[in-house]
Design a protein around this motif. Structure first.
Motif, PDB file in Angstrom:
ATOM      1  N   LEU A 231      -8.871   6.541  -3.106  1.00  0.00           N
ATOM      2  CA  LEU A 231      -8.953   5.060  -2.982  1.00  0.00           C
ATOM      3  C   LEU A 231      -9.928   3.994  -4.059  1.00  0.00           C
ATOM      4  O   LEU A 231     -11.124   4.559  -3.406  1.00  0.00           O
ATOM      5  CB  LEU A 231      -8.795   4.983  -2.150  1.00  0.00           C
ATOM      6  CG  LEU A 231      -7.226   4.970  -1.507  1.00  0.00           C
ATOM      7  CD1 LEU A 231      -6.946   3.880   0.233  1.00  0.00           C
ATOM      8  CD2 LEU A 231      -5.914   4.737  -2.357  1.00  0.00           C
ATOM      9  N   GLU A 232      -9.779   3.109  -4.597  1.00  0.00           N
ATOM     10  CA  GLU A 232     -11.329   2.606  -4.985  1.00  0.00           C
ATOM     11  C   GLU A 232     -11.061   1.658  -4.272  1.00  0.00           C
ATOM     12  O   GLU A 232     -12.723   0.733  -3.455  1.00  0.00           O
ATOM     13  CB  GLU A 232     -11.034   2.154  -6.274  1.00  0.00           C
ATOM     14  CG  GLU A 232     -10.354   2.670  -7.831  1.00  0.00           C
ATOM     15  CD  GLU A 232     -10.588   1.841  -8.920  1.00  0.00           C
ATOM     16  OE1 GLU A 232     -10.856   0.943  -9.010  1.00  0.00           O
ATOM     17  OE2 GLU A 232     -10.855   2.451 -10.146  1.00  0.00           O
TER      18      GLU A 232
ATOM     19  N   PRO B 159       0.756   5.097   8.017  1.00  0.00           N
ATOM     20  CA  PRO B 159      -0.262   6.456   9.279  1.00  0.00           C
ATOM     21  C   PRO B 159      -1.054   5.692   9.893  1.00  0.00           C
ATOM     22  O   PRO B 159      -1.792   4.150   9.852  1.00  0.00           O
ATOM     23  CB  PRO B 159      -1.487   7.403   7.827  1.00  0.00           C
ATOM     24  CG  PRO B 159      -0.565   7.308   6.651  1.00  0.00           C
ATOM     25  CD  PRO B 159       0.012   5.826   6.663  1.00  0.00           C
ATOM     26  N   ASP B 160      -1.682   6.600  11.101  1.00  0.00           N
ATOM     27  CA  ASP B 160      -2.056   5.550  12.241  1.00  0.00           C
ATOM     28  C   ASP B 160      -3.299   6.553  12.489  1.00  0.00           C
ATOM     29  O   ASP B 160      -3.025   8.046  13.240  1.00  0.00           O
ATOM     30  CB  ASP B 160      -0.683   5.225  13.341  1.00  0.00           C
ATOM     31  CG  ASP B 160      -1.283   4.658  13.990  1.00  0.00           C
ATOM     32  OD1 ASP B 160      -2.776   4.283  14.265  1.00  0.00           O
ATOM     33  OD2 ASP B 160      -0.840   4.795  15.812  1.00  0.00           O
ATOM     34  N   LEU B 161      -4.484   5.749  12.661  1.00  0.00           N
ATOM     35  CA  LEU B 161      -5.389   7.281  13.508  1.00  0.00           C
ATOM     36  C   LEU B 161      -6.357   6.984  14.439  1.00  0.00           C
ATOM     37  O   LEU B 161      -6.546   5.590  14.434  1.00  0.00           O
ATOM     38  CB  LEU B 161      -6.637   7.384  12.080  1.00  0.00           C
ATOM     39  CG  LEU B 161      -8.107   8.120  12.946  1.00  0.00           C
ATOM     40  CD1 LEU B 161      -7.148   9.411  12.647  1.00  0.00           C
ATOM     41  CD2 LEU B 161      -9.068   8.096  11.211  1.00  0.00           C
ATOM     42  N   ASN B 162      -5.909   7.409  15.739  1.00  0.00           N
ATOM     43  CA  ASN B 162      -6.073   7.135  16.807  1.00  0.00           C
ATOM     44  C   ASN B 162      -7.747   7.567  17.377  1.00  0.00           C
ATOM     45  O   ASN B 162      -7.900   8.737  17.107  1.00  0.00           O
ATOM     46  CB  ASN B 162      -5.369   7.010  17.954  1.00  0.00           C
ATOM     47  CG  ASN B 162      -4.335   5.951  17.886  1.00  0.00           C
ATOM     48  OD1 ASN B 162      -4.964   4.637  18.155  1.00  0.00           O
ATOM     49  ND2 ASN B 162      -3.601   6.816  17.133  1.00  0.00           N
TER      50      ASN B 162
ATOM     51  N   ARG C 196       5.960   2.038  -0.174  1.00  0.00           N
ATOM     52  CA  ARG C 196       4.934   0.908   0.615  1.00  0.00           C
ATOM     53  C   ARG C 196       4.765   0.558   1.704  1.00  0.00           C
ATOM     54  O   ARG C 196       5.427   0.587   2.623  1.00  0.00           O
ATOM     55  CB  ARG C 196       5.100   0.189  -0.282  1.00  0.00           C
ATOM     56  CG  ARG C 196       4.787  -0.001  -2.483  1.00  0.00           C
ATOM     57  CD  ARG C 196       5.181  -0.623  -2.822  1.00  0.00           C
ATOM     58  NE  ARG C 196       4.846  -0.765  -4.506  1.00  0.00           N
ATOM     59  CZ  ARG C 196       3.695  -0.118  -4.633  1.00  0.00           C
ATOM     60  NH1 ARG C 196       2.644  -0.596  -4.377  1.00  0.00           N
ATOM     61  NH2 ARG C 196       3.475   0.105  -6.254  1.00  0.00           N
ATOM     62  N   TYR C 197       3.226   0.653   2.330  1.00  0.00           N
ATOM     63  CA  TYR C 197       3.296  -1.011   3.813  1.00  0.00           C
ATOM     64  C   TYR C 197       1.805  -1.673   3.593  1.00  0.00           C
ATOM     65  O   TYR C 197       1.753  -1.832   2.397  1.00  0.00           O
ATOM     66  CB  TYR C 197       2.353   0.788   4.196  1.00  0.00           C
ATOM     67  CG  TYR C 197       4.356   1.970   4.766  1.00  0.00           C
ATOM     68  CD1 TYR C 197       4.837   1.944   5.538  1.00  0.00           C
ATOM     69  CD2 TYR C 197       3.508   3.114   3.769  1.00  0.00           C
ATOM     70  CE1 TYR C 197       5.412   3.192   5.827  1.00  0.00           C
ATOM     71  CE2 TYR C 197       4.780   3.756   3.638  1.00  0.00           C
ATOM     72  CZ  TYR C 197       5.527   4.292   4.703  1.00  0.00           C
ATOM     73  OH  TYR C 197       6.830   4.955   4.877  1.00  0.00           O
ATOM     74  N   ALA C 198       1.183  -2.119   4.644  1.00  0.00           N
ATOM     75  CA  ALA C 198       0.762  -2.578   5.462  1.00  0.00           C
ATOM     76  C   ALA C 198      -0.683  -2.950   5.390  1.00  0.00           C
ATOM     77  O   ALA C 198      -1.620  -3.722   4.609  1.00  0.00           O
ATOM     78  CB  ALA C 198       0.846  -3.957   6.200  1.00  0.00           C
TER      79      ALA C 198
ATOM     80  N   TRP D 239       0.890  -1.662   0.204  1.00  0.00           N
ATOM     81  CA  TRP D 239      -0.302  -0.148  -0.209  1.00  0.00           C
ATOM     82  C   TRP D 239       1.033   1.199   0.345  1.00  0.00           C
ATOM     83  O   TRP D 239       1.871   1.614   0.969  1.00  0.00           O
ATOM     84  CB  TRP D 239      -0.842  -0.195   1.189  1.00  0.00           C
ATOM     85  CG  TRP D 239      -1.884  -0.943   1.174  1.00  0.00           C
ATOM     86  CD1 TRP D 239      -2.192  -2.411   1.419  1.00  0.00           C
ATOM     87  CD2 TRP D 239      -3.514  -0.608   0.283  1.00  0.00           C
ATOM     88  NE1 TRP D 239      -3.157  -2.850   0.784  1.00  0.00           N
ATOM     89  CE2 TRP D 239      -3.609  -2.074   0.497  1.00  0.00           C
ATOM     90  CE3 TRP D 239      -3.306   0.178  -0.034  1.00  0.00           C
ATOM     91  CZ2 TRP D 239      -5.408  -2.372  -0.544  1.00  0.00           C
ATOM     92  CZ3 TRP D 239      -4.515   0.287  -1.186  1.00  0.00           C
ATOM     93  CH2 TRP D 239      -5.950  -0.706  -1.340  1.00  0.00           C
ATOM     94  N   VAL D 240       0.915   1.926  -1.354  1.00  0.00           N
ATOM     95  CA  VAL D 240       1.740   3.418  -1.150  1.00  0.00           C
ATOM     96  C   VAL D 240       0.523   4.173   0.172  1.00  0.00           C
ATOM     97  O   VAL D 240      -0.743   4.397  -0.539  1.00  0.00           O
ATOM     98  CB  VAL D 240       1.034   4.195  -2.836  1.00  0.00           C
ATOM     99  CG1 VAL D 240       1.918   5.137  -1.997  1.00  0.00           C
ATOM    100  CG2 VAL D 240       1.912   3.208  -4.218  1.00  0.00           C
ATOM    101  N   SER D 241       1.837   4.974   0.340  1.00  0.00           N
ATOM    102  CA  SER D 241       1.114   5.772   1.704  1.00  0.00           C
ATOM    103  C   SER D 241      -0.029   7.054   0.686  1.00  0.00           C
ATOM    104  O   SER D 241      -0.059   7.944   0.499  1.00  0.00           O
ATOM    105  CB  SER D 241       2.036   6.804   2.448  1.00  0.00           C
ATOM    106  OG  SER D 241       0.872   7.669   3.137  1.00  0.00           O
ATOM    107  N   PRO D 242      -1.411   6.437   1.610  1.00  0.00           N
ATOM    108  CA  PRO D 242      -2.222   7.927   0.770  1.00  0.00           C
ATOM    109  C   PRO D 242      -1.666   9.080   1.206  1.00  0.00           C
ATOM    110  O   PRO D 242      -2.262  10.183   0.535  1.00  0.00           O
ATOM    111  CB  PRO D 242      -3.176   7.707   1.385  1.00  0.00           C
ATOM    112  CG  PRO D 242      -3.636   6.110   2.118  1.00  0.00           C
ATOM    113  CD  PRO D 242      -1.859   6.097   2.017  1.00  0.00           C
TER     114      PRO D 242
END
Length: 1001
Positions: A222-223, A349-352, A309-311, A181-184
């Motif tokens: 994103l789709e 990215p981390d959303l809490n 790229r990320y998981a 996953w490319v970072s949005p």
């Protein structure tokens, strides 16, 4: 080290995830952090003591480790004092948030204190020893210790392996997530410094993670978006309290435009299947040498940014719900909590998400760099809009801003005195005071108060009836810079003494007629107003500021004791400014008052005319049809503020109001038929203004001019907010409701009270903040926005009731009943007679074994105002409850079932007077007059005080006659004490026959 010593100091094994976090270098230190933001201060010494005390109860906060085990006896979390940004506590302004852990002394946890406006307490912990749910336990215990309470502790030595072992192995391990996953948010180059963006949304939102995932997918463009959703595995070990790592993530894909309910269902299914437990970290990590593992961590951290790229697109973690009340100390008032973690190796990215204080906090974490903050903010704005659309949050009626002018009411009064000293400030039947006289006398009072040590912030009791002494006294208190506490002379001594004590009033101004009341005891300095000099005191050079306290008025309390509402000068000044303008008050106006001065409705008349050069018209006698006739027909008043109940009463009486041009109706819901009848009675030239507002919002906050053509609904609208005031409609989850839907009114703006005197807990509960920082008061009143854009009052969200405009919490009456030694338990409920709209209070008591019933009316009258005494109080065997644990009102017998049946043949034996009086009672109460016997009690039949006045007027009209009316009304006190049919008939008969009623007593 011997085996025995090792066994005693071993805390728990190092798990695979612990090992992973421990391998992180300081440059990418895995630190979780939570900011507790609020007002006030916390002594650093007390904070250090609390943190050290909690370390013993939460041992994971003070650990050391070997390769295989966590050991006790590590460094206790340190406490550091740090500085925030110049404009308050801003996350980016606290450099210490970027410091790695463990600290130089080996501590894996620490606490930062940052004083400011707001202040902040930051809890920091290495992810190696703690996860988010564990941090919540630690934080709560530190605040318990700060309050002097015992920590609950979180000492269970459980690890993730213990949870995994509870589930049988499937033989198949889920495939490792692909790094694709490319970072949005883009990949900033250079510094690895963490950046944060934060937003706050009003309300709690079911399916929050699913809704946020959908909003992110749209915001990222994103789709399909892949999200790593965090789960707390503590749910699989109920009752376990540990701060250690028991969190895992599971991946979910979300298609653009997919309904949030679909993802929510998939998340719940994954939880039901325990899917997060199957994704355990490979235990092979425990076998890797530390240097090799650290090298792997660095390589993976460098690889993801290089490949961009990320998981997953984002990690989503819902950290649960935290109540600000649990994060308070005697000197620190928490407002919110939000996380600000440091990014770890390979982290997208981390959303809490945190629910706190009726709001949802969102914190997005990513790498710092050019344009990162703006992009993160744009993404969060899109999420906020999806959760709480601006179109729903925004109501045109709240566009009320207006620059404040004129200073406080004291400034304005002094200006009027200087301009028109000879004008009439106050008048009453047989007397008057000019502005110069009122000014001189109130200066004497102020000077005396200052001599007694009264200062800014002091509260001074005021025990006087509707006379010039009350007006002189309140202006004297305000000129001294203090706040006045109006005391109703009709209330029992015990209640008044309790109010003085609760308010901390050391001085009480007393009218001579009440100087012997027991309420004025040795604990208070009593100043008899009538005995002070008329003038001669030098001007008191005290000028109250907008933030100074002006008055304290007590209202009924749901917790069983009255609560004192504190109103500041700024709030009162804002109210008086717009009332003078909207009500048309100025020089030559005559504003009448006949309600109790301890009822804040009277403040409209007390302050509005006397700050603009008008006249305050006092009606000193208690309201009845005689005094109302004098007030309405011969007083010369042209403005009157009253409750709908009193307006209804006036409509029932044969009165001919003269000269009135404005009626201000407030305190209860105004029914259209009552308004229409009043319009006809007072004439077309008289405006009828329906005002809404609780005591906590300084008398009134919304206004609606009644017109028969427009107000065709059963109830008259309450209109729009006044200058610098706002109304927000929220649902039970504190979310804004769309126009037309019913929501609870949260009031904001310049007129909000400071809070409840000495009741931080209640202030915290009722006065809160919206997501944008707006301070609001939660009313418990329900309303909706009508198609024409105005507000319509709908009802209450709780058990609170209004009687003659007075706000009553039935729980307070029940508490008084339960204090009687014969009562085991009690409940008070409001009932409505079938076919009517007037509520009456009914009390129910369960007696202690062997106890006998008492005269409940007499007992309650000694502790409560008359309007709070139930129409009837009866003994029951038990209080029924429904399945929800609430009192089952429908299962309780009606304490006021109707008129008692008269004995057979009794009607034929009654005389003309009895039949006529019974007919008046029947018309007033809606009962069968033929079933009334002499013992029938007006109040026990459901009659309230306003209906009692209507009944007395009817008896004068239909039975006594004009000539005997004065003699009959002179016995009002006896009737109030014993409102039975027999007593009323006896007094009516003697008055009509011209007997000396004084001798008859």
């Amino acid at each position: 080290m011997s085996a025995d010593v090792r066994d005693r100091t071993t805390r728990k094994p190092v798990s695979a995830s612990d090992r992973w976090w421990l391998a992180h270098p300081s440059s990418i230190s895995p630190v979780i952090q939570a900011v507790v933001e609020g007002t006030g201060t916390i002594p650093v010494g007390a904070l250090r003591d609390a943190v050290a005390r909690v370390a013993a109860a939460c041992p994971d906060t003070a650990l050391r480790h070997t390769r295989k085990a966590w050991l006790t006896g590590g460094a206790v979390p340190r406490v550091r004092v740090v500085k925030g940004a110049a404009d308050g506590v801003a996350v980016a302004g606290i450099d210490a948030l970027h410091d790695p852990l463990p600290a130089p002394d080996g501590a894996f946890c620490e606490v930062l204190w940052c004083a400011g406006d707001p202040s902040a307490l930051v809890f920091r912990a290495s992810h190696a020893v703690m996860d988010w749910p564990g941090m919540a336990l630690w934080i709560a215990d530190v605040f318990r210790a700060l309050r002097g309470e015992a920590p609950l502790g979180a000492a269970d030595p459980i690890t993730e392996n213990d949870v995994f072992d509870r589930f049988p192995a499937t033989g198949e391990r889920p495939p490792a997530p692909k790094i694709e996953w490319v970072s949005p948010l883009g990949q900033p180059s250079g510094s690895r410094r963490t950046a944060w963006a934060r937003r706050t949304v009003d309300g709690y939102h079911p399916g929050l993670v699913a809704k946020v995932a959908g909003a992110l997918t749209a915001a990222y463009g994103l789709e399909t978006g892949r999200y790593a959703v965090a789960f707390d595995m503590r749910r699989h070990v109920p009752g376990v309290r540990t701060t250690g790592n028991l969190s895992q993530v599971e991946l979910f894909d979300v298609a653009a435009g997919e309904p949030w309910e679909a993802l929510h269902e998939r998340i719940l299914t994954a939880m039901a299947e325990g899917r997060e437990v199957s994704g355990r970290i490979d235990s092979g990590l425990l076998k890797m040498p530390r240097l090799a593992l650290r090298t792997l961590v660095k390589a993976m951290e460098n690889g993801s940014p290089a490949k961009k790229r990320y998981a997953s697109a984002t990690v989503l973690a819902h950290l649960g719900r935290i109540e600000p009340a649990d994060l308070c100390t005697p000197a620190f008032e928490a407002r919110t909590l939000y996380p600000v973690p440091l990014l770890t190796a390979m982290s997208p990215p981390d959303l809490n998400l945190v629910e706190c204080g009726g709001r949802t906090e969102l914190t997005l974490t990513w790498r710092d760099g050019e344009g990162a903050a703006e992009r993160m903010g744009e993404v969060l704005d899109a999420v906020v809009e999806a959760l709480s659309p601006a179109a729903v949050r925004t109501w045109p009626g709240n566009t009320t801003h207006r620059e404040a002018t004129g200073g406080t009411v004291v400034d304005r009064f002094r200006a009027v005195v200087a301009e028109t000293p000879g004008a009439v400030a106050v008048r009453w039947p047989g007397g008057r005071l000019s502005y110069a006289e009122l000014d001189a006398r109130s200066e004497v009072v102020a000077a005396r108060l200052l001599e007694l040590g009264v200062r800014r912030g002091s509260v001074v009791g005021l025990l006087a009836d509707r006379s010039m002494w009350a007006v002189i006294g309140l202006w004297g208190v305000l000129k001294a810079g203090a706040a006045y506490l109006p005391l109703d002379v009709q209330h029992p001594d015990g209640r008044l003494a309790g109010l003085l004590a609760d308010a901390g009033a050391q001085v009480c101004l007393v009218q001579q007629a009440y100087a012997e009341r027991a309420v004025v005891g040795p604990r208070h300095v009593a100043v008899v107003l009538d005995e002070l000099a008329h003038d001669g005191a030098p001007p008191v050079e005290v000028t109250p500021a907008a933030g100074d306290l002006a008055y304290v008025i007590y209202t009924s309390g749901s917790t069983g004791r009255p609560k004192g509402v504190e109103i500041e000068h700024g709030a009162l000044a804002n109210y008086v400014t717009w009332t003078a303008e909207r009500f048309g008050v100025g020089p030559g106006s005559a504003f009448a008052v006949f309600t109790s001065l301890a009822f804040d409705l009277s403040n409209t008349a007390l302050f509005t005319p006397t700050t603009v050069g008008g006249t305050l018209v006092l009606e000193p006698d208690e309201p009845n049809h005689v005094t109302l006739r004098r007030l309405l027909e011969t007083s010369g008043a042209d403005i009157l503020s009253l409750t709908p109940s009193h307006l209804d009463l006036i409509g029932r009486l044969d009165l001919r109001p003269t000269g009135f041009r404005t009626l201000v109706v407030v305190g209860e819901q105004l029914r259209a038929p009552v308004a229409a009848r009043a319009q006809e009675q007072f004439g077309p030239q008289c405006r009828i203004l329906n005002m809404y507002g609780p005591t906590e919002a300084t008398v009134g906050l919304t206004l609606h001019p009644y017109t028969a053509e427009r107000d065709t609904a059963p109830a008259v609208a309450i209109g729009l907010p006044m200058d610098n005031c706002t109304v927000h409609l929220l649902d039970q989850q504190r979310r804004f409701v769309p126009a037309g839907e019913v929501g609870e009114m949260y009031l904001g703006g310049a007129q909000l009270a400071r809070g409840y005197r000495g009741r931080r807990d209640l202030t915290r509960e009722r006065f809160t903040h919206l997501a944008d920082g707006t301070r609001v008061y939660r009313t418990g009143d329900l309303a909706r926005v009508l198609p024409d854009g105005e507000l319509e009052f709908v009802g209450r969200a709780d058990d609170q009731v209004k009687v003659n405009g007075y706000r009553i919490e039935p729980a307070e009456i029940a508490q008084v009943l339960q204090r009687h030694p014969a009562v085991r338990t009690a409940v008070v409920v409001a009932r409505t007679r079938p076919g009517g709209d007037q509520k009456h209070l009914c009390g129910y008591v369960v007696l202690e074994a062997g106890a006998e019933p008492v005269d409940w009316d007499a007992y309650l009258a000694g502790h409560l105002p008359r309007y709070m005494v139930p129409a009837a109080t009866i003994v029951v065997d038990a209080i029924p409850h429904n399945a929800n644990g609430k009192v089952d009102v429908a299962a309780l017998p009606d304490a006021v079932p109707g008129a008692p049946a008269a004995p057979a043949g009794a009607e034929a034996d009654t005389d003309e007077v009895t039949r006529a009086v019974a007919g008046v009672w029947a018309a007033t109460l809606g009962v069968d007059g033929g079933r009334l016997d002499g013992s029938a009690d007006f109040h026990q039949l459901g009659g309230n005080s306003v209906q009692l006045l209507a009944m007395l007027a009817g008896v004068c009209r239909d039975v006594v006659g004009p000539a005997a009316e004065p003699a009959f009304m002179a016995e009002l006190g006896r009737i109030i004490r014993e409102p039975t049919l027999e007593r009323v008939c006896e007094i009516a008969r003697r008055a009509r026959d011209g007997e000396d009623l004084a001798l008859a007593r």
